[in-house]
Motif scaffolding. Structure first.
Motif, PDB file in Angstrom:
ATOM      1  N   LEU A  98     -16.244 -33.950  55.671  1.00 23.95           N
ATOM      2  CA  LEU A  98     -16.110 -32.516  55.910  1.00 23.95           C
ATOM      3  C   LEU A  98     -17.462 -31.920  56.260  1.00 23.95           C
ATOM      4  O   LEU A  98     -18.500 -32.423  55.847  1.00 23.95           O
ATOM      5  N   GLN A  99     -17.394 -30.865  57.036  1.00 18.40           N
ATOM      6  CA  GLN A  99     -18.610 -30.105  57.350  1.00 18.40           C
ATOM      7  C   GLN A  99     -18.439 -28.698  56.780  1.00 18.40           C
ATOM      8  O   GLN A  99     -18.859 -28.426  55.663  1.00 18.40           O
ATOM      9  N   CYS A 100     -17.746 -27.803  57.498  1.00 14.59           N
ATOM     10  CA  CYS A 100     -17.548 -26.467  56.908  1.00 14.59           C
ATOM     11  C   CYS A 100     -16.476 -26.504  55.829  1.00 14.59           C
ATOM     12  O   CYS A 100     -16.425 -25.650  54.964  1.00 14.59           O
ATOM     13  N   GLY A 101     -15.592 -27.511  55.898  1.00 16.58           N
ATOM     14  CA  GLY A 101     -14.576 -27.670  54.862  1.00 16.58           C
ATOM     15  C   GLY A 101     -13.292 -26.902  55.102  1.00 16.58           C
ATOM     16  O   GLY A 101     -12.354 -27.022  54.327  1.00 16.58           O
ATOM     17  N   PHE A 102     -13.232 -26.150  56.186  1.00 17.52           N
ATOM     18  CA  PHE A 102     -12.048 -25.304  56.360  1.00 17.52           C
ATOM     19  C   PHE A 102     -10.786 -26.132  56.602  1.00 17.52           C
ATOM     20  O   PHE A 102      -9.720 -25.817  56.082  1.00 17.52           O
ATOM     21  N   CYS A 103     -10.928 -27.196  57.362  1.00 14.42           N
ATOM     22  CA  CYS A 103      -9.746 -28.014  57.662  1.00 14.42           C
ATOM     23  C   CYS A 103      -9.409 -28.968  56.525  1.00 14.42           C
ATOM     24  O   CYS A 103      -8.354 -29.612  56.547  1.00 14.42           O
ATOM     25  N   ARG A 136     -12.435 -28.016  63.549  1.00 20.46           N
ATOM     26  CA  ARG A 136     -13.252 -27.283  64.526  1.00 20.46           C
ATOM     27  C   ARG A 136     -14.690 -27.779  64.527  1.00 20.46           C
ATOM     28  O   ARG A 136     -15.422 -27.576  65.472  1.00 20.46           O
ATOM     29  N   CYS A 137     -15.103 -28.413  63.438  1.00 24.47           N
ATOM     30  CA  CYS A 137     -16.456 -28.985  63.394  1.00 24.47           C
ATOM     31  C   CYS A 137     -16.487 -30.349  64.079  1.00 24.47           C
ATOM     32  O   CYS A 137     -17.547 -30.965  64.131  1.00 24.47           O
TER      33      CYS A 137
HETATM   34  S1  FES Z   1     -14.954 -29.509  58.555  1.00 21.75           S
HETATM   35 FE1  FES Z   1     -15.086 -27.602  59.604  1.00 21.75          FE
HETATM   36  S2  FES Z   1     -13.145 -27.422  60.506  1.00 21.75           S
HETATM   37 FE2  FES Z   1     -13.181 -29.429  59.788  1.00 21.75          FE
END
Ligand code: FES
Ligand code: FES
Length: 164
Positions: A98-103, A136-137
């Motif tokens: 994960l990066q931003c973690g939103f997904c 999205r990341c």
């Molecule tokens: S980790 Fe940012 S949208 Fe997947």
């Protein structure tokens, strides 16, 4: 208003909902299950994925009334009662999936369902299995590595510690 009874993350709730209320909004706004997120309004992103009677669904495509009498598991109900992370959660953490973690909540719920259906997926099967979930990341490489690690861990024989 319609009355529904749903078991969510091991707890039974009986609530009044508008017939048009989406399951994702019921989970977030009436039950406070904000770990399940809304990432689009087009049923495309998969961020809202939960398990409905054991199968992954995009909860923005299901009406709350359709979940009446069902069992729902969200990302908040995936860990064991003692807080031990599910192997897929652990693998996402360890492999930096994960990066931003939103997904991530939706990715994890979709991956758990994928591994239930196919405990030993190839890389292309993993990519196919999560194609309904958008990151999205674009962190797909590590997401796929995480699913592979989880698959290995979940299929490893239990070690009992007993000596022959
Ligand atoms: S980790 Fe940012 S949208 Fe997947
Ligand atoms: S919020 Fe449900 S698919 Fe995007």
């Amino acid at each position: 208003m319609s009355q529904i009874t749903v078991r969510v993350d091991g707890v039974t709730y009986t609530d009044e909902v508008e017939p048009r209320t989406l399951l994702v909004h019921y989970l977030r706004e009436q039950l406070g299950k904000v770990g399940t997120v809304v990432g689009c309004d087009t049923s495309n992103c998969g961020a809202c994925t939960v398990h409905l009677d054991g199968a992954a669904v995009k909860s923005c495509t299901v009406l709350a009334v359709q979940a009446d009498g069902s069992e729902v598991t969200t990302i908040e109900g995936l860990a064991a009662e003692d807080g031990t992370l599910h192997p897929v959660q652990k693998a996402f953490h360890e492999m930096h999936g994960l990066q931003c973690g939103f997904c991530t909540p939706g990715m994890i719920m979709a991956s758990v369902d994928l591994l239930k259906e196919n405990p030993h997926p190839s890389e292309s099967e993993i990519r196919e299995g999560i194609e309904g979930n958008l990151c999205r990341c674009t962190g797909y490489q590590n997401i796929v590595r995480a699913v592979r690690q989880a698959a290995g861990e979940m299929s490893a024989p239990e070690t009992t510690g007993a000596q022959a």
